[in-house]
Design a protein around this motif. Structure first.
Motif: not given
Length: 342
Positions: A280-284
């Motif tokens: 999720i952090s990478r996608c954000m």
């Protein structure tokens, strides 16, 4: 039936082959016992095969399958032979066998075995059994309490530390016995509110266990499966050294158990949760980079985002739909929009 009848003479007593053969025979025996009556001819042949194996195979081999046997202590069809196996292990390997039985201590078959004349004659065994039952009862009671902490339970008699190496594998040269026990507070972040139990051994090392109330039979079956896989891997002699890490699961009651703490590991849930957070952090980060690229600068306010929407509405919507196609990520994306710009 001939392949079972000649089995005990043909397997190596301490080999993976021997354990695998015994597990197969027991599985067939118990399956037959569930489906038929006591006078069934096939069941009689299987029972005779198991009885012969009890005479020929060493107790340590039986100990590796004792958990499966204890599950059938209440099965009347095979009660006599199961009782005989239980007695054999209590006499030959009492330190290990009592840990396998303490969780089934309320069963009439277990009470009958413990009260057998050859065991009652051994005062050390009687005292050890009483002590271990007392410990199990105290720990079982603590599962439902919230703030109680036991700092020091001193053990009077020799009770083996129930690690996997001492209960099943018997790989330790010198047995380690419990000197004292401490119990910590419930771990709040877990639903079942488990506790950490420390068993201080005669070698002055502390062996940690998790005291939990849950469907422990699943843990036991998983460990049995992992042990079987390790035996198959060892028998096939793979080119690389690979094995599954196993740990002891010691039932104290039907739904309460001590589970051996494995150091330097995390739970599967924690691993999945960590991976999800990182994804999720990478996608954000990727989404923010692409959004900034559309704006030609850093989008850090609702005003800047409104201006971008007025200039490139189709591209912004397309980018949002692309990233929000994952329902899990969409939830975080919506929250991020709300926290940053609204």
């Amino acid at each position: 039936m001939s392949q079972w009848a000649v089995g005990p003479q043909t397997v190596e007593s301490n080999s993976s082959c021997g354990r695998f053969w015994l597990e197969c025979v027991l599985a067939k025996w118990f399956e037959r016992a569930r489906d038929v009556r006591q006078d069934d001819a096939t069941l009689k042949k299987l029972t005779a095969c198991v009885a012969r194996a009890r005479e020929l195979l060493p107790p340590v081999l039986w100990l590796s399958v004792f958990y499966t046997i204890t599950l059938h202590l209440g099965c009347t069809v095979v009660a006599k032979e199961v009782q005989a196996i239980t007695m054999m292990l209590l006499v030959e390997l009492p330190d290990q066998a009592i840990w396998h039985l303490v969780g089934r201590r309320h069963l009439p078959a277990v009470k009958q075995a413990i009260a057998a004349e050859q065991l009652v004659a051994k005062k050390d065994f009687v005292d050890t059994w009483s002590d271990i039952v007392s410990i199990a009862s105290q720990l079982e009671a603590m599962v439902n309490s919230t703030g109680v902490v036991l700092d020091n339970i001193t053990i009077s008699y020799k009770i083996l530390v129930p690690t996997s190496s001492q209960l099943i594998d018997l790989s330790g040269a010198n047995p380690v016995y419990i000197k004292r026990i401490w119990v910590g507070r419930p771990i709040a972040q877990y639903k079942s509110k488990p506790r950490i139990v420390g068993l201080v051994g005669s070698d002055n090392n502390t062996y940690r266990f998790v005291l939990k109330k849950d469907a422990i039979r699943k843990d036991e079956f998983v460990m049995q499966s992992a042990t079987l896989v390790n035996r198959l891997l060892a028998a096939n002699k793979p080119t690389i050294d690979i094995r599954l890490e196993t740990y002891a699961v010691v039932p104290l009651a039907n739904d309460v158990a001590l589970i051996e703490w494995v150091p330097n590991t995390i739970t599967l849930f924690a691993a999945v949760e960590k991976e999800a957070r990182e994804t999720i952090s990478r996608c954000m980060r990727n989404y923010k980079v692409e959004l900034d690229a559309l704006a030609g600068g850093d989008i850090c306010s609702s005003t800047a985002f409104t201006e971008l929407m007025s200039k490139e509405p189709e591209k912004v919507c397309k980018l949002y739909k692309e990233y929000a196609s994952d329902p899990c990520f969409k939830e975080h994306l919506v929250k991020w929009y709300h926290d940053v710009w609204f």
